[in-house]
Design a protein around this motif. Structure first.
Motif, PDB file in Angstrom:
ATOM      1  N   ASP A 133       0.855  -1.189   0.000  1.00 10.43           N
ATOM      2  CA  ASP A 133       0.000   0.000   0.000  1.00 10.43           C
ATOM      3  C   ASP A 133       0.893   1.242   0.000  1.00 10.43           C
ATOM      4  O   ASP A 133       2.073   1.174   0.403  1.00 10.43           O
ATOM      5  CB  ASP A 133      -0.906  -0.020   1.237  1.00 10.43           C
ATOM      6  N   SER A 134       0.341   2.360  -0.450  1.00 13.51           N
ATOM      7  CA  SER A 134       1.158   3.565  -0.568  1.00 13.51           C
ATOM      8  C   SER A 134       0.263   4.796  -0.573  1.00 13.51           C
ATOM      9  O   SER A 134      -0.608   4.924  -1.441  1.00 13.51           O
ATOM     10  CB  SER A 134       1.962   3.511  -1.874  1.00 13.51           C
ATOM     11  N   ASP A 135       0.493   5.706   0.376  1.00  9.78           N
ATOM     12  CA  ASP A 135      -0.267   6.967   0.390  1.00  9.78           C
ATOM     13  C   ASP A 135       0.012   7.762  -0.875  1.00  9.78           C
ATOM     14  O   ASP A 135      -0.891   8.386  -1.436  1.00  9.78           O
ATOM     15  CB  ASP A 135       0.133   7.817   1.614  1.00  9.78           C
ATOM     16  N   ALA A 136       1.278   7.735  -1.309  1.00  8.18           N
ATOM     17  CA  ALA A 136       1.629   8.510  -2.507  1.00  8.18           C
ATOM     18  C   ALA A 136       0.859   7.994  -3.722  1.00  8.18           C
ATOM     19  O   ALA A 136       0.372   8.776  -4.549  1.00  8.18           O
ATOM     20  CB  ALA A 136       3.140   8.426  -2.753  1.00  8.18           C
ATOM     21  N   ALA A 137       0.725   6.677  -3.835  1.00 15.54           N
ATOM     22  CA  ALA A 137      -0.025   6.116  -4.965  1.00 15.54           C
ATOM     23  C   ALA A 137      -1.487   6.538  -4.889  1.00 15.54           C
ATOM     24  O   ALA A 137      -2.089   6.928  -5.898  1.00 15.54           O
ATOM     25  CB  ALA A 137       0.096   4.592  -4.969  1.00 15.54           C
ATOM     26  N   HIS A 138      -2.079   6.498  -3.695  1.00 17.07           N
ATOM     27  CA  HIS A 138      -3.474   6.932  -3.558  1.00 17.07           C
ATOM     28  C   HIS A 138      -3.626   8.415  -3.910  1.00 17.07           C
ATOM     29  O   HIS A 138      -4.623   8.822  -4.506  1.00 17.07           O
ATOM     30  CB  HIS A 138      -3.984   6.656  -2.136  1.00 17.07           C
ATOM     31  N   ARG A 139      -2.600   9.207  -3.562  1.00 23.65           N
ATOM     32  CA  ARG A 139      -2.672  10.650  -3.883  1.00 23.65           C
ATOM     33  C   ARG A 139      -2.589  10.865  -5.392  1.00 23.65           C
ATOM     34  O   ARG A 139      -3.262  11.732  -5.943  1.00 23.65           O
ATOM     35  CB  ARG A 139      -1.553  11.407  -3.168  1.00 23.65           C
ATOM     36  N   GLU A 170       1.185  15.878 -16.174  1.00 22.34           N
ATOM     37  CA  GLU A 170       1.350  17.303 -16.484  1.00 22.34           C
ATOM     38  C   GLU A 170       0.116  18.100 -16.045  1.00 22.34           C
ATOM     39  O   GLU A 170       0.238  19.186 -15.495  1.00 22.34           O
ATOM     40  CB  GLU A 170       1.625  17.513 -17.983  1.00 22.34           C
ATOM     41  N   ALA A 171      -1.057  17.554 -16.308  1.00 27.01           N
ATOM     42  CA  ALA A 171      -2.294  18.260 -15.930  1.00 27.01           C
ATOM     43  C   ALA A 171      -2.397  18.404 -14.415  1.00 27.01           C
ATOM     44  O   ALA A 171      -2.808  19.448 -13.901  1.00 27.01           O
ATOM     45  CB  ALA A 171      -3.505  17.518 -16.482  1.00 27.01           C
ATOM     46  N   ALA A 172      -1.999  17.370 -13.688  1.00 30.08           N
ATOM     47  CA  ALA A 172      -2.079  17.418 -12.224  1.00 30.08           C
ATOM     48  C   ALA A 172      -1.112  18.454 -11.667  1.00 30.08           C
ATOM     49  O   ALA A 172      -1.444  19.201 -10.735  1.00 30.08           O
ATOM     50  CB  ALA A 172      -1.790  16.036 -11.630  1.00 30.08           C
ATOM     51  N   LEU A 173       0.073  18.508 -12.261  1.00 29.01           N
ATOM     52  CA  LEU A 173       1.057  19.494 -11.794  1.00 29.01           C
ATOM     53  C   LEU A 173       0.592  20.907 -12.156  1.00 29.01           C
ATOM     54  O   LEU A 173       0.685  21.830 -11.343  1.00 29.01           O
ATOM     55  CB  LEU A 173       2.437  19.212 -12.407  1.00 29.01           C
ATOM     56  N   ALA A 174       0.086  21.061 -13.385  1.00 24.93           N
ATOM     57  CA  ALA A 174      -0.375  22.387 -13.823  1.00 24.93           C
ATOM     58  C   ALA A 174      -1.520  22.878 -12.935  1.00 24.93           C
ATOM     59  O   ALA A 174      -1.609  24.065 -12.638  1.00 24.93           O
ATOM     60  CB  ALA A 174      -0.820  22.331 -15.281  1.00 24.93           C
ATOM     61  N   ALA A 175      -2.356  21.965 -12.499  1.00 16.72           N
ATOM     62  CA  ALA A 175      -3.492  22.351 -11.640  1.00 16.72           C
ATOM     63  C   ALA A 175      -3.068  22.476 -10.173  1.00 16.72           C
ATOM     64  O   ALA A 175      -3.899  22.767  -9.310  1.00 16.72           O
ATOM     65  CB  ALA A 175      -4.615  21.326 -11.777  1.00 16.72           C
ATOM     66  N   ALA A 191       5.622  17.511  -8.036  1.00 12.72           N
ATOM     67  CA  ALA A 191       6.182  16.508  -8.951  1.00 12.72           C
ATOM     68  C   ALA A 191       6.765  15.316  -8.188  1.00 12.72           C
ATOM     69  O   ALA A 191       6.570  14.155  -8.571  1.00 12.72           O
ATOM     70  CB  ALA A 191       7.248  17.156  -9.832  1.00 12.72           C
ATOM     71  N   ALA A 192       7.462  15.603  -7.085  1.00  9.65           N
ATOM     72  CA  ALA A 192       8.121  14.524  -6.345  1.00  9.65           C
ATOM     73  C   ALA A 192       7.083  13.546  -5.790  1.00  9.65           C
ATOM     74  O   ALA A 192       7.249  12.316  -5.871  1.00  9.65           O
ATOM     75  CB  ALA A 192       8.966  15.106  -5.209  1.00  9.65           C
ATOM     76  N   ALA A 193       6.003  14.094  -5.252  1.00  6.59           N
ATOM     77  CA  ALA A 193       4.971  13.232  -4.659  1.00  6.59           C
ATOM     78  C   ALA A 193       4.269  12.417  -5.749  1.00  6.59           C
ATOM     79  O   ALA A 193       4.008  11.210  -5.582  1.00  6.59           O
ATOM     80  CB  ALA A 193       3.959  14.078  -3.891  1.00  6.59           C
ATOM     81  N   PHE A 194       3.973  13.070  -6.882  1.00 12.87           N
ATOM     82  CA  PHE A 194       3.295  12.355  -7.963  1.00 12.87           C
ATOM     83  C   PHE A 194       4.188  11.222  -8.477  1.00 12.87           C
ATOM     84  O   PHE A 194       3.742  10.075  -8.637  1.00 12.87           O
ATOM     85  CB  PHE A 194       2.938  13.318  -9.105  1.00 12.87           C
ATOM     86  N   ASP A 195       5.460  11.552  -8.708  1.00  8.56           N
ATOM     87  CA  ASP A 195       6.369  10.542  -9.265  1.00  8.56           C
ATOM     88  C   ASP A 195       6.561   9.374  -8.300  1.00  8.56           C
ATOM     89  O   ASP A 195       6.679   8.219  -8.712  1.00  8.56           O
ATOM     90  CB  ASP A 195       7.714  11.186  -9.634  1.00  8.56           C
ATOM     91  N   GLN A 196       6.562   9.685  -7.005  1.00 11.88           N
ATOM     92  CA  GLN A 196       6.643   8.601  -6.004  1.00 11.88           C
ATOM     93  C   GLN A 196       5.406   7.698  -6.112  1.00 11.88           C
ATOM     94  O   GLN A 196       5.498   6.464  -6.053  1.00 11.88           O
ATOM     95  CB  GLN A 196       6.750   9.185  -4.580  1.00 11.88           C
ATOM     96  N   GLY A 197       4.242   8.339  -6.272  1.00 12.25           N
ATOM     97  CA  GLY A 197       3.003   7.576  -6.406  1.00 12.25           C
ATOM     98  C   GLY A 197       3.058   6.639  -7.606  1.00 12.25           C
ATOM     99  O   GLY A 197       2.654   5.469  -7.521  1.00 12.25           O
TER     100      GLY A 197
END
Ligand SMILES: C[S@@+](CC[C@H](N)C(=O)[O-])C[C@H]1O[C@@H](n2cnc3c(N)ncnc32)[C@H](O)[C@@H]1O
Length: 273
Positions: A155-161, A229-234, A239-245
């Motif tokens: 399980d991973s909080d970052a993945a859920h995010r 890209e859309a998530a970062l733009a919004a 980026a670090a948290a998304f990439d970890q996810g």
């Protein structure tokens, strides 16, 4: 309107077409095993996209006559090519908005719609339009996912995010990535009879390498990765948290990983006159 070609959250580029193909390929049995239409019946496939489901429909019901529509001309072109490639001759294509279908009332014996209601801003209105072209007593089959049904090991909080970013972007585009759980109330509210919903759980571990590749990696994780890209733009996430996810989602595809997701398939009848 928000569900137009421009508002489609996944976009229309080739990676998305490939993702939908992978998705259809790895899930054919799970989603289509109980769908077959009688010879001579007329079936509307609404929102056929690039034809990922169309080829299975045409193959599994060779005597039925399909009309497959989509709002996107580019997707229809790919769908046409794909159906031609398998040699099926029982599919006609048309560019149309499912809210303004160019067909007379009660034209079809059956309607099939897969992964489309999640993208339209008013699924009640969409179902009313589909019901109008369906004969009394005809069936509607609706298949949708629900990203809230995703769980995995490790399980991973970052993945859920990261997944939550996709859900939020789809919501902002007028859609609902959690719509699977709503099929029963949606179909009931649309006054269909004999509404029957069956959850179709995809369970993936490394003893099922086709699903690891076709579903965990190339379908689900690729879809979430596609909104980076859309998530970062919004500014939904950094980026670090998304990439970890994303790394953590790929991690679930390793030898000791497990990935679970549930699709919902609803079948109902148009009421008699
Ligand atoms: C996720 S794709 C699913 C495609 C296909 N049903 C499948 O399962 O692979 C959603 C499709 O719905 C189409 N779509 C969205 N809104 C639509 C509308 N109002 N009328 C017709 N098609 C629509 C999009 O163009 C896109 O091709």
């Amino acid at each position: 309107m928000a569900s137009s070609a421009n508002g489609y959250v996944h976009g229309y580029h080739s990676r998305e077409a490939e993702r939908l193909t992978d998705q259809a390929g790895s899930l054919v049995e799970l989603l289509h095993c109980d769908t077959a239409y009688a010879d001579g019946s007329r079936v509307l496939e609404a929102g056929c996209g690039t034809g990922a489901q169309t080829v299975t429909l045409a193959r599994n019901s060779p005597g039925a006559r399909f009309t497959s529509i989509d709002i996107s001309a580019g997707s229809l072109e790919e769908a046409r090519a794909r159906v031609t490639a398998i040699g099926a001759t029982n599919v006609a294509f048309a560019q149309a908005d499912l809210h303004a279908l160019p067909f007379a009332a009660a034209s079809f014996d059956h309607v099939f719609v897969c992964f489309v209601l999640e993208h339209v801003p008013d699924p009640d209105a969409a179902l009313a339009c589909l019901s109008a072209v369906l004969k009394p007593g005809g069936t509607i089959t609706v298949i949708e996912g629900d990203h809230g049904s995703t769980y995995f090991h490790p399980d991973s909080d970052a993945a859920h995010r990261a997944i939550a970013c996709q859900v939020e972007l789809q919501r902002r585009a007028g859609g609902n990535a959690l719509i699977g759980r709503e099929l029963y109330p949606l179909l009931t509210r649309a006054r269909f009879d004999a509404v029957s919903i069956s959850p179709r759980m995809v369970y993936v571990d490394s003893s099922r390498p086709r699903l690891v590749e076709g579903f965990t990696r190339r379908t689900f994780t690729a879809m979430i990765e596609g909104v980076r890209e859309a998530a970062l733009a919004a500014k939904l996430i950094d980026a670090a948290a998304f990439d970890q996810g994303i790394r953590d989602l790929y991690r679930t595809a390793e030898a000791d990983g497990v990935f679970c997701y549930t699709f919902f398939k609803g079948v109902a009848h148009n009421p008699p006159i």
